[in-house]
Design a protein around this motif. Structure first.
Motif, PDB file in Angstrom:
ATOM      1  N   ILE A   6       0.865  -1.184   0.000  1.00 33.62           N
ATOM      2  CA  ILE A   6       0.000   0.000   0.000  1.00 33.62           C
ATOM      3  C   ILE A   6       0.901   1.232   0.000  1.00 33.62           C
ATOM      4  CG2 ILE A   6      -1.814   1.240   1.223  1.00 33.62           C
ATOM      5  CD1 ILE A   6      -2.740  -1.471   0.187  1.00 33.62           C
ATOM      6  N   GLY A   7       0.626   2.153  -0.908  1.00 29.62           N
ATOM      7  CA  GLY A   7       1.533   3.277  -1.083  1.00 29.62           C
ATOM      8  C   GLY A   7       2.761   2.855  -1.872  1.00 29.62           C
ATOM      9  N   GLY A   8       2.584   1.874  -2.730  1.00 31.90           N
ATOM     10  CA  GLY A   8       3.710   1.279  -3.443  1.00 31.90           C
ATOM     11  C   GLY A   8       4.273   2.116  -4.567  1.00 31.90           C
ATOM     12  N   THR A   9       3.702   3.290  -4.812  1.00 33.84           N
ATOM     13  CA  THR A   9       4.262   4.187  -5.833  1.00 33.84           C
ATOM     14  C   THR A   9       4.967   5.385  -5.209  1.00 33.84           C
ATOM     15  OG1 THR A   9       2.147   5.367  -6.027  1.00 33.84           O
ATOM     16  CG2 THR A   9       2.506   3.520  -7.531  1.00 33.84           C
ATOM     17  N   ILE A  12       9.167   5.520  -0.419  1.00 36.03           N
ATOM     18  CA  ILE A  12       9.626   4.251   0.146  1.00 36.03           C
ATOM     19  C   ILE A  12       8.990   3.082  -0.597  1.00 36.03           C
ATOM     20  CG2 ILE A  12       9.828   2.853   2.231  1.00 36.03           C
ATOM     21  CD1 ILE A  12      11.382   5.455   2.346  1.00 36.03           C
ATOM     22  N   GLY A  13       7.719   3.196  -0.894  1.00 29.97           N
ATOM     23  CA  GLY A  13       6.990   2.094  -1.511  1.00 29.97           C
ATOM     24  C   GLY A  13       7.573   1.643  -2.833  1.00 29.97           C
ATOM     25  N   VAL A 165      15.773   2.692   4.676  1.00 28.83           N
ATOM     26  CA  VAL A 165      14.432   2.416   5.216  1.00 28.83           C
ATOM     27  C   VAL A 165      13.764   1.334   4.374  1.00 28.83           C
ATOM     28  CG1 VAL A 165      12.145   3.357   5.695  1.00 28.83           C
ATOM     29  CG2 VAL A 165      14.170   4.750   6.130  1.00 28.83           C
ATOM     30  N   ALA A 166      13.852   1.471   3.062  1.00 31.04           N
ATOM     31  CA  ALA A 166      13.237   0.488   2.170  1.00 31.04           C
ATOM     32  C   ALA A 166      13.826  -0.899   2.374  1.00 31.04           C
ATOM     33  CB  ALA A 166      13.398   0.928   0.722  1.00 31.04           C
ATOM     34  N   GLN A 167      15.130  -0.966   2.604  1.00 30.75           N
ATOM     35  CA  GLN A 167      15.751  -2.260   2.874  1.00 30.75           C
ATOM     36  C   GLN A 167      15.198  -2.874   4.158  1.00 30.75           C
ATOM     37  OE1 GLN A 167      17.591  -4.165   1.124  1.00 30.75           O
ATOM     38  NE2 GLN A 167      18.421  -2.870  -0.497  1.00 30.75           N
TER      39      GLN A 167
END
Length: 248
Positions: A6-9, A12-13, A165-167
């Motif tokens: 969710i919020g994948g665009t 971070i997403g 953060v993404a990692q």
């Protein structure tokens, strides 16, 4: 394995989706642009079919106290209900280090409310709490600027690169549920005033940074450790100086 982000665009997403896809995972970016509305529930049942994990990286379009609380409470309830119906096995959410230590911040109160709903839901979960992103350092300076002078407290500041953060979120999505929290922060800690002074100088920003321990951070006063991990935390690998050079 299917993971819905969710919020994948978003900032971070999009990185999380790319990370997961690179590992052979079917990562599905879900947002208003893809027909998924987490405030009304529209599109949730369809996108969650066959999903084992849901990652919530959504954010409120308004930071006004009542609006942001309504956003996180409504969206989280909708996501948890849709997950239960779809037999999703793991709920991952991104939150903020220190959110439960700054009750005067309406945004952080809303993040605490989001965390509590997840914790009480009975759904296996992992909450990743992160410090402020490098990408927001300039905004922090702008928010603290009065008559051309940046007024900031000297309390500890330990921002982190969005890639790190993404990692951390990617790792949480692939691992077994923690049924608890993990905190992540950048590798370098300094006073907020000192950090911003160095950051602005690195970008040839001429604004003076004045130390004022009563200066408010987005409407709330800070203590020494308000924004940094107090206990164990995972540290990112990217230093701000290197990030600043790469993004200049």
């Amino acid at each position: 394995m299917k993971i819905v982000v969710i919020g994948g665009t978003g900032l971070i997403g999009s990185k999380v989706v790319a990370n997961l896809n690179a590992q052979g995972v079917e990562a599905v970016a879900a947002s208003l642009n893809t027909g998924v509305n987490i405030l009304t529930g529209e599109g949730l049942a369809d996108v969650l079919k066959g999903a084992e994990v849901l990652v919530d990286l959504s954010n409120s379009p308004s930071f006004e106290d009542a609006a942001v609380l309504e956003f996180f409470e409504t969206s989280t309830r909708n996501l948890l209900a849709a997950e239960a119906a779809a037999n999703v096995q793991h709920h991952v959410a991104l939150s903020v280090v220190g959110c439960d230590r700054l009750p005067d911040s309406g945004y952080l109160r809303a993040k605490v409310a989001q965390e509590r709903l997840i914790e009480k839901s009975g759904m296996p979960y992992s909450i990743v709490r992160a410090t402020q992103f490098f990408e927001f350092v300039a905004r922090i300076a702008d928010e603290a600027t009065v008559d051309g002078v940046v007024r900031l407290p000297s309390g500890s500041f330990q921002p982190i690169a969005s890639d790190d953060v993404a990692q951390a979120v990617t790792r949480a999505a692939l691992d077994a549920p923690l049924n608890g929290r993990v905190e992540v922060a950048g590798p370098d800690r300094a006073g907020m005033d000192e950090f911003l002074r160095t950051a602005l100088a690195a970008r040839n920003d001429p604004r003076e940074v004045v130390t004022d321990d009563h200066a408010k951070y987005f409407g709330t006063e800070l203590t020494e450790d308000s924004l940094v991990p107090i206990g164990p935390a995972r540290l990112g690998e990217i230093h701000y100086a290197d990030w600043a050079k790469a993004t200049a």
